[in-house]
Enzyme design. Structure first.
Site, PDB file in Angstrom:
ATOM      1  N   HIS A  99      25.614  54.191  24.559  1.00  0.00           N
ATOM      2  CA  HIS A  99      25.558  52.898  24.355  1.00  0.00           C
ATOM      3  C   HIS A  99      26.675  52.008  25.135  1.00  0.00           C
ATOM      4  CE1 HIS A  99      26.915  49.461  21.248  1.00  0.00           C
ATOM      5  NE2 HIS A  99      25.418  49.331  21.352  1.00  0.00           N
ATOM      6  N   LYS A 101      28.293  50.127  28.019  1.00  0.00           N
ATOM      7  CA  LYS A 101      28.117  48.876  28.979  1.00  0.00           C
ATOM      8  C   LYS A 101      29.092  48.739  29.876  1.00  0.00           C
ATOM      9  CE  LYS A 101      26.536  47.530  24.540  1.00  0.00           C
ATOM     10  NZ  LYS A 101      25.318  48.183  24.354  1.00  0.00           N
ATOM     11  N   ASP A 106      30.858  48.087  44.476  1.00  0.00           N
ATOM     12  CA  ASP A 106      31.525  48.302  45.831  1.00  0.00           C
ATOM     13  C   ASP A 106      32.973  49.068  45.672  1.00  0.00           C
ATOM     14  OD1 ASP A 106      29.399  46.981  47.206  1.00  0.00           O
ATOM     15  OD2 ASP A 106      30.422  45.291  47.185  1.00  0.00           O
ATOM     16  N   HIS A 270      27.909  39.257  19.283  1.00  0.00           N
ATOM     17  CA  HIS A 270      27.698  40.797  19.912  1.00  0.00           C
ATOM     18  C   HIS A 270      28.926  41.369  20.460  1.00  0.00           C
ATOM     19  CE1 HIS A 270      25.425  44.037  22.250  1.00  0.00           C
ATOM     20  NE2 HIS A 270      25.102  44.038  20.955  1.00  0.00           N
ATOM     21  N   LYS A 272      32.428  42.997  21.035  1.00  0.00           N
ATOM     22  CA  LYS A 272      33.210  44.184  20.219  1.00  0.00           C
ATOM     23  C   LYS A 272      34.503  44.257  20.726  1.00  0.00           C
ATOM     24  CE  LYS A 272      28.690  45.919  21.191  1.00  0.00           C
ATOM     25  NZ  LYS A 272      28.075  45.793  19.841  1.00  0.00           N
ATOM     26  N   ASP A 277      49.097  42.770  17.148  1.00  0.00           N
ATOM     27  CA  ASP A 277      49.989  41.979  17.430  1.00  0.00           C
ATOM     28  C   ASP A 277      50.140  41.410  18.492  1.00  0.00           C
ATOM     29  OD1 ASP A 277      50.969  42.991  14.835  1.00  0.00           O
ATOM     30  OD2 ASP A 277      52.126  44.862  15.884  1.00  0.00           O
TER      31      ASP A 277
END
Length: 352
Positions: A99, A101, A106, A270, A272, A277
């Site tokens: 999952h 991403k 380069d 979507h 996450k 603090d």
């Protein structure tokens, strides 16, 4: 003496044999909440529940795949490529997935966050809002190493990885959090819970899917009751109906102990991430659900920097301007049938 049992009697015997075997076998192979969900399914529909458990009930991985992960992790620690080129073969539950991403460009720039390689509206009616961090410096080498580790796990092919990158003028302290079922510990779950317990003043958590385990619920409750301002930002539209019903079942208890819950309405949120603090942020692919904690391969980026957290606060404030803050009284006024539906969906938390 002879036994002449009808087909119905044999079916009944098989039915109960499956139930008793499941009761003896499932609890010691998985966590108590997951065992509860699977046992309910098996007891209600044994002939369907048992095959489903064998396919999806335990995040099993072959010894070969666990070995590949250990080799890749050790190679990252010492800055070398794995020496064994083990070839790929399917070696785990069919619903286990990577999952993560991330993208490395380069050997210089990397991106990590919530965004898939898909059009914003690939789920019709739910255009996504995402959050992705663009990074440079030594962390790029670390992200490249995680990518190479994933490539090695799936193909057995060893990629060349540049071991270092020059530091950048901003000098933001970062740390990668990689997790997944092939690791010996639940890195994502433990790290998120540790961050929650570190909070002293303000904690903001953003996730599209919120199906917490007992440890996460306890951490949020303790933080709120200790005087920490806990803000949970969720998406009002949801592309997973069963998950949406299940997560609704948690709102009452959290609101009652002082956790604030905001539902973002313009798009499917979507993103996450969370902030603690004024000094710690976590950005990545980790949802606050049991699947992300136990089944998915995930990636997160810790940032220990007041400037990064200040920018995160601006993003969070933008969410909240377009969100509805739930109140406990209004939430408790929802119909009884909704509560019943949500309670039943919550029993299936380990299936999501």
């Amino acid at each position: 003496m002879t036994w002449d049992l009808s087909p119905g009697a044999w079916l009944l015997a098989l039915d109960w044999a499956i139930r008793l075997a499941a009761l003896a076998w499932i609890p010691h192979r998985t966590t108590p909440p997951a065992a509860r969900s699977w046992l309910l399914l098996v007891f209600f529909v044994p002939l369907l529940g048992l095959p489903l458990y064998l396919l999806f009930g335990h995040p099993w991985l072959s010894r070969q795949r666990i070995l590949r992960q250990a080799q890749a992790s050790q190679a990252i620690r010492v800055g070398q490529a794995p020496q064994a080129a083990l070839r790929w073969r399917r070696s785990g539950r069919m619903d286990l997935r990577n999952h993560r991403k991330l993208a490395v460009i380069d050997d210089d720039i990397a991106h990590v966050g919530s965004q898939n390689l898909a059009a914003a509206e690939f789920v019709r009616g739910h255009p996504n809002r995402e959050l992705v961090a663009r990074v440079r410096g030594p962390v790029v080498a670390h992200l490249e190493a995680v990518f190479a580790s994933d490539w090695y796990l799936e193909t057995g092919e060893v990629l060349d990885v540049s071991p270092t990158r020059p530091s950048q003028p901003e000098r933001v302290a970062t740390q990668l959090l990689a997790s997944g079922p092939a690791y010996p510990f639940d890195n994502a779950r433990d790290s998120v819970n540790a961050l929650i317990h570190l909070a002293q003043r303000r904690l903001v958590l953003t996730t599209p899917y919120f199906v917490p385990d007992d440890a996460l619920l306890a951490a949020l409750r303790i933080a709120a009751l200790s005087g920490v301002e806990v803000q949970l930002i969720l998406s009002a539209p949801n592309n997973q109906r069963l998950t949406e019903w299940a997560q609704h079942s948690y709102y009452d208890g959290l609101l009652a102990c002082g956790v604030r819950i905001a539902l973002y309405r313009p798009r499917f949120l979507h993103a996450k991430h969370l902030s603690v603090d004024d000094g710690i942020a976590l950005i990545g692919s980790i949802n606050l659900d049991i699947r992300s904690f136990a089944l998915n391969a995930e990636i997160g980026l810790f940032c220990y920097d007041r400037g990064v957290v200040a920018r995160m606060r601006e993003i969070e404030a933008d969410y909240l301007r377009d969100a509805e803050q739930l109140s406990l009284d209004a939430w408790r006024a929802r119909p009884t049938w909704r509560r019943s539906l949500e309670g039943v969906a919550r029993l299936a938390d380990s299936f999501m």
